[in-house]
Design an enzyme around this catalytic site. Structure first.
Site, PDB file in Angstrom:
ATOM      1  N   GLU A 200     -23.963  15.751  10.209  1.00 65.61           N
ATOM      2  CA  GLU A 200     -25.500  15.244  10.366  1.00 65.61           C
ATOM      3  C   GLU A 200     -26.205  16.280  10.683  1.00 65.61           C
ATOM      4  OE1 GLU A 200     -25.326  12.160  13.262  1.00 65.61           O
ATOM      5  OE2 GLU A 200     -24.821  10.699  11.878  1.00 65.61           O
ATOM      6  N   ARG A 294     -17.967  -4.202  20.120  1.00 69.42           N
ATOM      7  CA  ARG A 294     -17.256  -4.670  21.530  1.00 69.42           C
ATOM      8  C   ARG A 294     -18.449  -4.747  22.341  1.00 69.42           C
ATOM      9  NH1 ARG A 294     -17.766   0.078  23.720  1.00 69.42           N
ATOM     10  NH2 ARG A 294     -17.800   1.861  22.351  1.00 69.42           N
TER      11      ARG A 294
HETATM   12  P1  ADP Z   1     -19.574   8.465  19.723  1.00 62.91           P
HETATM   13  O1  ADP Z   1     -19.179   7.194  19.163  1.00 62.91           O
HETATM   14  O2  ADP Z   1     -18.484   9.414  19.995  1.00 62.91           O
HETATM   15  O3  ADP Z   1     -20.238   7.979  21.171  1.00 62.91           O
HETATM   16  P2  ADP Z   1     -22.151   8.652  18.612  1.00 62.91           P
HETATM   17  O4  ADP Z   1     -22.318   8.778  17.127  1.00 62.91           O
HETATM   18  O5  ADP Z   1     -22.257   7.331  19.514  1.00 62.91           O
HETATM   19  O6  ADP Z   1     -20.641   9.324  19.139  1.00 62.91           O
HETATM   20  O7  ADP Z   1     -22.894   9.663  19.324  1.00 62.91           O
HETATM   21  C1  ADP Z   1     -22.933  10.081  20.736  1.00 62.91           C
HETATM   22  C2  ADP Z   1     -24.181  10.954  21.170  1.00 62.91           C
HETATM   23  O8  ADP Z   1     -24.407  12.226  20.469  1.00 62.91           O
HETATM   24  C3  ADP Z   1     -25.497  10.302  20.936  1.00 62.91           C
HETATM   25  O9  ADP Z   1     -25.892   9.604  22.046  1.00 62.91           O
HETATM   26  C4  ADP Z   1     -26.407  11.383  21.072  1.00 62.91           C
HETATM   27  O10 ADP Z   1     -26.665  11.688  22.476  1.00 62.91           O
HETATM   28  C5  ADP Z   1     -25.621  12.481  20.394  1.00 62.91           C
HETATM   29  N1  ADP Z   1     -25.834  12.343  18.721  1.00 62.91           N
HETATM   30  C6  ADP Z   1     -25.152  11.771  18.077  1.00 62.91           C
HETATM   31  N2  ADP Z   1     -25.897  12.069  16.739  1.00 62.91           N
HETATM   32  C7  ADP Z   1     -26.711  13.008  16.907  1.00 62.91           C
HETATM   33  C8  ADP Z   1     -27.424  13.715  16.122  1.00 62.91           C
HETATM   34  N3  ADP Z   1     -27.356  13.548  14.616  1.00 62.91           N
HETATM   35  N4  ADP Z   1     -28.481  14.651  16.343  1.00 62.91           N
HETATM   36  C9  ADP Z   1     -28.134  14.967  17.979  1.00 62.91           C
HETATM   37  N5  ADP Z   1     -27.625  14.159  18.611  1.00 62.91           N
HETATM   38  C10 ADP Z   1     -26.672  13.163  18.372  1.00 62.91           C
END
Ligand code: ADP
Length: 662
Positions: A200, A294
């Site tokens: 991403e 969940r």
């Molecule tokens: P997980 O499922 O491991 O928790 P997430 O996809 O929910 O992963 O992302 C966790 C955190 O990572 C987000 O809250 C944000 O802080 C950071 N994050 C995720 N995607 C991005 C992105 N594209 N750019 C910047 N930070 C991101």
């Protein structure tokens, strides 16, 4: 409604579910591993069934065994909590096939959102904006690198099955891509059994805003407003709040509409969270990140601002009932924060801490809630995550709730193991946090939050006084300890000098008895000191003309001290002790790298004969669900590599030996 449910989890969330079930008159069955025989959730439930050894994969992840336990106990349903099997579609399916109810969404909804790549494709189709990136099938390093180059750095590699920030790596430049990819894939494979990743665009300093949704099996879908989870460390949430600061009605409408569309797109049932990442102050650009199928760790802040019990709703919906309230009956009232109190040392790269909780307390009050699976005397084990408890604090509005949060954090205490309480207290106290200027880079942008600073004069005075009193008490045979303290002199009127070590530095504190008080000196300061009150581990001292309240717990030579809102771990070296040898700082002194905790070696980045510099990463160790870098303490030549990838190591095991720089 069910008469008995099994909770396929442990720790605070198992306790949380038991609390609501009990209030509803539903009996509960806990499961426990060898490590949790005395755990709070095991004790709290009406029944408890042992399901295997400590490692989660041999106990809390053994779906079949858990289902058999539910059947043998006569439970009608299984609540999975979060983590473990909560988002495992095969488990949800097996539960249903066994004739039990899975308290959560249908297996096919879990599946639809289970992989981050497929979820993004699905959401794009449903008209929900997603973060630009690559989520293709081709997974060879060359393709992934090409895609990353095309998206433009910085980028984020994410394990498609990932969660809890694991299997995720930010990459700033193309040269670093290959190594980060390898480590993300490795972590993903070991944590989720699947190394597939997506790439991403990395948004710099975005906000994490998520919408709580709820659906029943009768076609009703509602949202319970949003939570802001932007205060993070290493992409894991630290302090969450509801509602999101600066949220406008218009933006809330767009976001909650998108969340409901996401839930409808997968025929969702039960509690779910749609996570968005938003850019900039106006939150105008927001993108779907993932949906968690969940209950979330941070659900209590939503409960506090809506007055609802989400676990009760889950049970009602699972029992086939309609949602207890529809959208126009759900109101947002006040503001709430949740601080995650974890057994980890933020100043040491968030190293998880294990051991016995000598002290764990948060203040009580009408706007304060503590969700925890641990109490004083409980053991934080290396086998599970480091969450000790969640402090949830509410108020009439954000300022009010924040003032209460700051006060509550300042009065919370953990001793026996290092915790992140200083970080939480400082973060909540930051001006920028107060004004709502938060984003996921907040902690990195405020490095002082992590810094250890040595105790100040009141801390040292209290430490020395406690040593002196305890020594006197030990010496007093037939007189009261206080009398003995007053009269007792060692070496006539010479002051007694107590030595302590903090962060590798020796501190000398001298105490000179002067009738009914002492003269205490530290560095070039000297002040009169009195003991005002001592009750077990809590002290009130008067230093100069001021009183200070302190908590002090002794554990061997370790002293756990709290004065005001700050906590320290100090080592007592005794009186008249010689200052200890300074620990080797960086520099050609050689030494060895040992395991700071039990775990598994994932990689070794040094070979015999290599010249290394202080701070250079030599190994990666996986422990407590995270990968940790182990670095050279000093410069030198690698003399021996005593482990290989895959090896299990015990705490303190020597891993690599370094010879003084040749
Ligand atoms: P997980 O499922 O491991 O928790 P997430 O996809 O929910 O992963 O992302 C966790 C955190 O990572 C987000 O809250 C944000 O802080 C950071 N994050 C995720 N995607 C991005 C992105 N594209 N750019 C910047 N930070 C991101």
């Amino acid at each position: 409604m069910f008469t008995k449910i099994l909770i396929a989890n442990r720790g605070e969330i198992a306790c949380r579910v038991i609390r609501t079930a009990r209030a509803m008159g539903v009996k509960t069955v806990a499961i426990y591993s060898d490590a949790d025989r005395h755990a709070r959730h095991t004790q709290l439930a009406d029944e408890a069934i042992h399901i295997g050894p400590a490692p989660a994969r041999e106990s809390y992840l053994k779906g079949e065994r858990i289902i058999a336990a539910a059947k043998s106990a006569g439970a009608q349903a299984i609540h999975p909590g979060y983590g473990f099997l909560s988002e495992n579609a095969a488990f949800a399916k097996a539960v249903t096939e066994a004739g039990l109810v899975f308290i959560g969404p249908p297996a096919k909804s879990i599946e639809a959102m289970g992989a981050k790549d497929a979820a993004k494709v699905l959401m794009r189709k449903a008209g929900v904006p997603v973060v630009p990136g690559y989520e293709g099938k081709a997974q060879d390093a060359a393709t992934l690198q090409r895609q990353a180059d095309k998206i433009g750095y910085p980028i984020l590699i994410k394990a498609v099955m990932g969660g809890g920030g694991r299997g995720m790596r930010k990459v700033d430049k193309d040269a670093d891509f290959a190594e980060s990819l390898e480590s993300a894939q490795r972590e993903a494979q070991s944590a989720f059994g699947d190394s597939t990743v997506l790439i991403e665009k990395y948004l710099t300093r975005p906000r994490h805003i998520e919408v709580q949704v709820f659906a029943d099996g009768h076609g009703n879908v509602v949202h319970l407003f949003e939570r802001d989870c932007s205060l993070q460390r290493r992409h894991q949430k630290v302090i969450e709040e509801a509602p999101a600061p600066g949220m406008t009605e218009a933006m809330r409408k767009r976001m909650t509409d998108a969340a409901i569309a996401a839930a409808r797109a997968i025929d969702y049932v039960s509690a779910g969270t749609v996570e968005f990442i938003a850019e900039g102050d106006n939150l105008d650009n927001f993108y779907f990140m993932e949906m968690n199928t969940r209950l979330q760790v941070e659900h209590p802040v939503t409960e506090m601002v809506t007055g609802l019990d989400l676990v009760e709703w889950q049970l009602c919906v699972a029992a086939g009932e309609r949602l207890p309230k529809l959208q126009d009956e759900i109101a947002l009232c006040g503001h709430a924060f949740e601080a995650r109190i974890c057994a980890e040392d933020p100043a040491r790269d968030y190293r998880p801490e294990t051991g016995r909780l000598l002290q764990f307390s948060v203040p009580e009050g009408p706007f304060i809630r503590l969700d925890s699976g641990f109490g004083q005397g409980d053991e934080i084990s290396v086998h599970y995550d480091s969450l000790i408890g969640k402090l949830i604090v509410g108020g009439a509005d954000r300022d009010d709730a924040l003032a209460r949060l700051r006060a509550a954090l300042g009065r919370s205490h953990v001793a026996g193991i290092a915790s992140n309480l200083n970080l939480l207290t400082r973060a909540a106290g930051e001006l920028d946090f107060g004004t709502g200027h938060i984003d996921t880079g907040f902690i990195a942008a405020h490095p002082a939050l992590l810094r250890h600073t040595a105790p100040d004069f009141p801390g040292w005075a209290c430490l020395a006084l406690a040593e002196q009193l305890d020594l006197a008490a030990a010496r007093a045979t037939d007189a009261s300890p206080w009398a003995a303290t007053d009269n007792w002199r060692l070496g006539g009127l010479a002051p007694l000098v107590w030595h302590f070590e903090y962060d590798g530095v020796d501190h000398a504190v001298s105490l000179l008895a002067q009738g009914d008080h002492w003269l205490v000196s530290w560095r070039d300061e000297a002040l009169p000191l009195r003991l005002v009150e001592r009750r077990a581990d809590s002290f009130t001292i008067e230093l100069g003309d001021r009183q200070y309240h302190a908590h002090l717990h002794a554990d061997g030579a370790t002293r756990w001290l709290k004065v005001g809102p700050t906590r320290w771990r100090v080592r007592a070296l005794g009186a008249f002790g010689r200052p200890p040898e300074r620990r080797d700082q960086a520099g050609g002194h050689g030494g060895s790298v040992s395991a700071p905790m039990p775990g598994r070696i994932v990689s070794v980045q040094a070979a015999i004969g290599d010249m290394v510099v202080a701070g250079q990463i030599l190994l990666r160790l996986e422990a407590m669900k995270m990968e940790h870098n182990l670095v050279a303490g000093s410069a030198g030549k690698i003399a021996a590599v005593l482990v290989a990838p895959g090896d299990q190591v015990v705490e303190g095991a020597e891993l690599i030996r370094i010879e003084a720089g040749a």
